[in-house]
Design a protein around this motif. Structure first.
Motif, short mmCIF file in Angstrom:
data_model
loop_
_atom_site.label_atom_id
_atom_site.label_comp_id
_atom_site.label_asym_id
_atom_site.label_seq_id
_atom_site.Cartn_x
_atom_site.Cartn_y
_atom_site.Cartn_z
N ALA A 281 4.32 2.58 9.13
CA ALA A 281 2.89 2.25 8.98
C ALA A 281 2.67 1.22 7.88
O ALA A 281 1.86 0.29 8.03
CB ALA A 281 2.09 3.52 8.69
N THR A 282 3.41 1.36 6.78
CA THR A 282 3.23 0.41 5.67
C THR A 282 3.81 -0.96 6.00
O THR A 282 3.29 -1.98 5.55
CB THR A 282 3.88 0.94 4.37
OG1 THR A 282 5.26 1.27 4.61
CG2 THR A 282 3.16 2.17 3.86
N VAL A 283 4.88 -0.99 6.80
CA VAL A 283 5.43 -2.28 7.25
C VAL A 283 4.40 -2.99 8.14
O VAL A 283 4.18 -4.19 8.02
CB VAL A 283 6.76 -2.09 8.01
CG1 VAL A 283 7.16 -3.35 8.75
CG2 VAL A 283 7.87 -1.69 7.03
N GLY B 242 0.04 -1.17 17.64
CA GLY B 242 -1.08 -0.32 18.02
C GLY B 242 -0.68 1.14 18.22
O GLY B 242 -1.23 2.04 17.57
N PRO B 243 0.29 1.41 19.14
CA PRO B 243 0.71 2.81 19.37
C PRO B 243 1.21 3.52 18.12
O PRO B 243 0.90 4.69 17.92
CB PRO B 243 1.83 2.66 20.40
CG PRO B 243 1.51 1.39 21.13
CD PRO B 243 0.90 0.48 20.10
N VAL B 244 1.98 2.80 17.27
CA VAL B 244 2.49 3.43 16.04
C VAL B 244 1.33 3.81 15.11
O VAL B 244 1.29 4.92 14.57
CB VAL B 244 3.48 2.50 15.30
CG1 VAL B 244 3.80 3.04 13.91
CG2 VAL B 244 4.77 2.37 16.09
N MET B 245 0.37 2.90 14.95
CA MET B 245 -0.77 3.19 14.06
C MET B 245 -1.70 4.24 14.65
O MET B 245 -2.30 5.02 13.91
CB MET B 245 -1.54 1.90 13.75
CG MET B 245 -0.79 0.91 12.87
SD MET B 245 -0.13 1.61 11.34
CE MET B 245 -1.65 1.90 10.41
N THR C 154 -3.12 3.09 5.08
CA THR C 154 -2.00 3.60 4.29
C THR C 154 -2.43 4.03 2.88
O THR C 154 -1.61 4.50 2.10
CB THR C 154 -0.89 2.54 4.19
OG1 THR C 154 -1.46 1.30 3.74
CG2 THR C 154 -0.22 2.32 5.53
N SER C 155 -3.72 3.88 2.58
CA SER C 155 -4.23 4.28 1.25
C SER C 155 -4.05 5.77 0.94
O SER C 155 -3.84 6.13 -0.22
CB SER C 155 -5.71 3.90 1.12
OG SER C 155 -5.85 2.49 1.13
N ALA D 146 3.94 -4.77 -1.40
CA ALA D 146 4.75 -4.14 -2.45
C ALA D 146 4.36 -2.67 -2.65
O ALA D 146 5.21 -1.77 -2.61
CB ALA D 146 4.60 -4.91 -3.76
N ILE D 147 3.06 -2.41 -2.85
CA ILE D 147 2.62 -1.04 -3.15
C ILE D 147 2.70 -0.13 -1.92
O ILE D 147 3.03 1.05 -2.03
CB ILE D 147 1.19 -1.02 -3.75
CG1 ILE D 147 0.84 0.38 -4.29
CG2 ILE D 147 0.14 -1.48 -2.74
CD1 ILE D 147 -0.47 0.43 -5.06
N SER D 148 2.42 -0.70 -0.74
CA SER D 148 2.41 0.12 0.48
C SER D 148 3.81 0.62 0.82
O SER D 148 4.04 1.83 0.98
CB SER D 148 1.84 -0.68 1.66
OG SER D 148 0.52 -1.07 1.40
N VAL D 149 4.76 -0.30 0.94
CA VAL D 149 6.12 0.09 1.32
C VAL D 149 6.76 0.95 0.23
O VAL D 149 7.42 1.95 0.52
CB VAL D 149 6.98 -1.16 1.61
CG1 VAL D 149 8.43 -0.76 1.91
CG2 VAL D 149 6.39 -1.95 2.78
N LEU D 150 6.55 0.58 -1.04
CA LEU D 150 7.12 1.34 -2.15
C LEU D 150 6.61 2.78 -2.15
O LEU D 150 7.39 3.73 -2.34
CB LEU D 150 6.79 0.65 -3.47
CG LEU D 150 7.55 1.07 -4.73
CD1 LEU D 150 9.06 1.02 -4.51
CD2 LEU D 150 7.17 0.18 -5.90
N SER D 151 5.31 2.97 -1.91
CA SER D 151 4.74 4.33 -1.93
C SER D 151 5.27 5.17 -0.77
O SER D 151 5.43 6.40 -0.91
CB SER D 151 3.21 4.26 -1.87
OG SER D 151 2.78 3.63 -0.70
N ALA D 152 5.56 4.53 0.37
CA ALA D 152 6.11 5.28 1.50
C ALA D 152 7.55 5.71 1.23
O ALA D 152 7.92 6.87 1.45
CB ALA D 152 6.05 4.42 2.76
N VAL D 153 8.36 4.77 0.72
CA VAL D 153 9.77 5.08 0.46
C VAL D 153 9.91 6.10 -0.67
O VAL D 153 10.87 6.89 -0.70
CB VAL D 153 10.55 3.78 0.13
CG1 VAL D 153 12.01 4.09 -0.20
CG2 VAL D 153 10.48 2.81 1.30
N GLU D 154 8.92 6.13 -1.58
CA GLU D 154 8.96 7.12 -2.67
C GLU D 154 8.87 8.55 -2.16
O GLU D 154 9.16 9.50 -2.90
CB GLU D 154 7.81 6.85 -3.66
CG GLU D 154 8.11 5.71 -4.62
CD GLU D 154 6.92 5.33 -5.49
OE1 GLU D 154 7.11 4.51 -6.42
OE2 GLU D 154 5.81 5.82 -5.25
#
Length: 624
Positions: free
Chosen positions: A298-300, A172-175, A27-28, A124-132
């Motif tokens: 993906a971030t979840v 697995g399938p989602v990623m 997710t980087s 925190a950073i992963s989900v926040l960056s996706a929702v942004e």
């Protein structure tokens, strides 16, 4: 036929590994390039800078993830298990030097402490960056970003107690879909601007560093965002094995990541204004909302992997004597590794919520990110250098070249992130110091307690000699749980003093944790028969196993000493620790902390899975 069969078994493991191991690093791309160019130390979006930064990102991934972790460190497994604590056990098991063992222990404990800081920031950073990404759809959504993020994270932490087995089937399938989308979007943009591939040449990175040394050093603090999660490949090795993780990395994950980063670079070469969110601008406008949804999923998943990792580290820490006994719930009857640790879960949840509310956006959080990761990577390099010397017996020159090379890179990244301490980097450091204090205080306190109990204890031979025929013996079996393999347990002495009675058969049971992840059932038990109906039993468990004393005692049947659990009385000693200044062996504040942890530890009855209706608990007071 056997080859086809092994391939069939390998494929699901590789897919599962993609779903768990690579979530963090996968997710980087959501925020790495955006933060490098548009973060706290902005860089002009010019062609030379883009190619220079891309080259730095690519070769950082090659050096820190591919070469260091996937190729070298993953060889240093402790009976298949990875991670700082597993590495610590491996070294201490093979080291005979007390000073080396002490230093390595402190480093390993601090690496585990840093992991907790990292596991708070990642969700925190992963989900926040996706929702942004919603802000790209419409600026009107900006006010909803924080509430939506908090709702998603709250839901994620609340479902932990139910187990992740069912949800895990989709990981697995989602990623796989996520990495597929990353690769396709990047490849399409590269096809339109193939000149971006010039950044594969390390000379572009070297030129950027030479022309802008100060800027390049500051950029390293954000370039590290592209490799965060690389250490998870080693930590999760025990769940999936070395080969599936390596296969997934080289065959799918690394190409997808590289394609996406270069695709974002190609986009910036043509549209510098896209720097506000190069990831979401890669796709067509109609795909923006589906991309936000997929990125959030993906971030979840990435957050779930970090939370599960925190549970696993907590269990290791309890088993190895760094944390007090705590409630550990198995959420699956089939998957041994699926556990839920309530205290760890809610500690992480409140910390994550505080981070999201306190920092407000992913750019601010990026300043806090990196210091824990680079600190962990630095310590891992030092630990694996000892493995090279003690276990692999590498030539000192080879160790110097390999470990020294990694160390130079790690120090550069750590130093660049240290600059961000005032902007938020203080948070993981504070969390690491708190965790380190807790871990070392508990270990030191338990040693003092054992020492104090030993002083108060009576040697077994002397006790048996004093035990006369006038002591009333009743039928049945008594099991006295004791932390020491020598002497008479305090609970036995208390029982004899107050009740003036002993059972016909008395078993003194000690549970030991070994330096290995698992213990073979053949080596689980040690039984020594003593005179006058006394037995000394030692039950061994690996640091990845959960003790189950009644189940272990079943194995005594093959040694000629059967136990009928519902006809056995278990005696457990509960020490009440009183903080004092006895010998000034521990700081008064740490003594109070230890007493608090001791008081709130899960009871031995629950931890060792002893039936509650078969237990007699006897208390004793100790001053430390």
């Amino acid at each position: 036929m056997s080859h086809d069969h092994s391939q069939k078994r390998l494929a699901p493991v590789v897919i599962a590994a993609i779903g768990v191991v690579f979530g963090d690093i996968g997710t980087s791309p959501l925020y790495a390039l955006k933060e490098i160019f548009n973060g706290h130390h902005p860089i002009d979006v010019t062609p030379d800078n883009i190619l220079g930064i891309l080259s730095m990102v690519f070769w950082s991934i090659m050096a820190l993830v591919t070469l260091k972790y996937v190729t070298v460190i993953m060889r240093a497994d402790n009976r298949g298990e990875g991670g700082s604590l597993a590495l610590l056990s491996l070294i201490t098991e093979n080291s005979r030097n007390r000073v080396v063992t002490w230093v390595i222990s402190l480093l390993g404990i601090f690496a585990a402490a840093l992991f907790y800081g990292d596991s708070m920031i990642t969700p925190a950073i992963s989900v926040l960056s996706a929702v942004e990404g919603l802000e790209i759809v419409s600026p009107d959504f900006k006010t909803y970003v924080l509430p939506i993020t908090l709702v998603i994270l709250t839901g994620l932490f609340f479902i932990q107690s139910r187990g992740t087995g069912t949800v895990g089937l989709f990981f697995g399938p989602v990623m796989v879909g996520w990495f597929g989308v990353l690769g396709v979007l990047g490849a399409l943009e590269i096809a339109r601007h193939p000149d971006v591939l010039a950044a594969l040449n390390p000379l572009y990175a070297a030129r950027f560093i030479l022309n802008h040394p100060g800027l390049a050093f500051l950029a390293l603090g954000s370039v590290v965002l592209a490799v965060t999660g690389g250490e998870a490949l080693y930590t999760d090795m025990g769940h999936f094995g070395r080969y599936p993780i390596r296969l997934a990395w080289f065959g799918f994950v690394m190409p997808a990541l590289v394609l996406n980063y270069f695709g974002q670079g190609a986009l910036l070469l043509n549209e510098p204004a896209a720097i506000e969110s190069p990831f979401f601008h890669l796709g067509p406008n109609w795909a923006l909302i589906p991309m936000v949804v997929l990125a959030t999923m993906a971030t979840v998943i990435a957050s779930q992997a970090v939370i599960s990792g925190a549970f696993s580290v907590a269990r290791q820490a309890v088993q190895m004597g760094f944390l007090p006994r705590m409630l550990i719930i198995h959420t699956s009857g089939k998957e041994e590794g699926q556990i839920y640790v309530p205290f760890t879960n809610w500690t992480l949840y409140f910390a994550v919520v505080a981070l999201v509310v306190g920092f407000g956006n992913s750019s601010n959080l990026a300043a806090a990110y990196g210091i824990a990761v680079t600190g962990t990577m630095l310590i891992d390099t030092v630990l694996v250098a000892f493995v090279m010397v003690l276990l692999w017996r590498w030539h000192p020159l080879v160790v110097t070249l390999v470990a020294g090379g990694f160390l130079i890179v790690d120090i550069a990244f750590f130093a660049a992130n240290a600059i961000k301490i005032p902007q938020g980097g203080w948070f993981p450091i504070v969390m690491a110091i708190v965790s380190f204090t807790v871990l070392t205080t508990w270990r030191r306190g338990r040693r003092l307690v054992r020492r104090e109990l030993a002083k108060q204890g009576v040697p077994m031979p002397a006790f048996l000699k004093m035990l006369g025929s006038d002591v009333h013996r009743v039928s049945g079996t008594a099991v006295f749980m004791t932390g020491s393999k020598e002497g008479v347990p305090a609970a036995l002495l208390h029982n004899l003093k107050h009740n003036q009675v002993l059972h016909e058969r008395v078993a003194l049971v000690t549970v030991e944790t070994t330096d290995t992840p698992y213990v073979n059932d053949l080596h689980r038990l040690y039984l020594h028969r003593m005179e006058k109906g006394f037995l000394r039993i030692v039950i061994r468990y690996g640091f990845m196993e959960d003790p189950d004393v009644p189940q272990a005692l079943e194995h005594c049947r093959r040694l000629g000493e059967p136990f009928e659990i519902m006809e056995t009385t278990f005696y457990v000693s509960r020490e009440t620790v009183i903080p004092g200044v006895l010998g000034r062996k521990i700081h008064p504040l740490r003594a109070r902390l230890f007493a608090f942890m001791s008081k709130n530890a899960t009871s031995a009855t629950d931890f060792f899975k002893i039936p509650n209706n078969r237990v007699v608990e006897l208390g004793t007071q100790l001053v430390i």
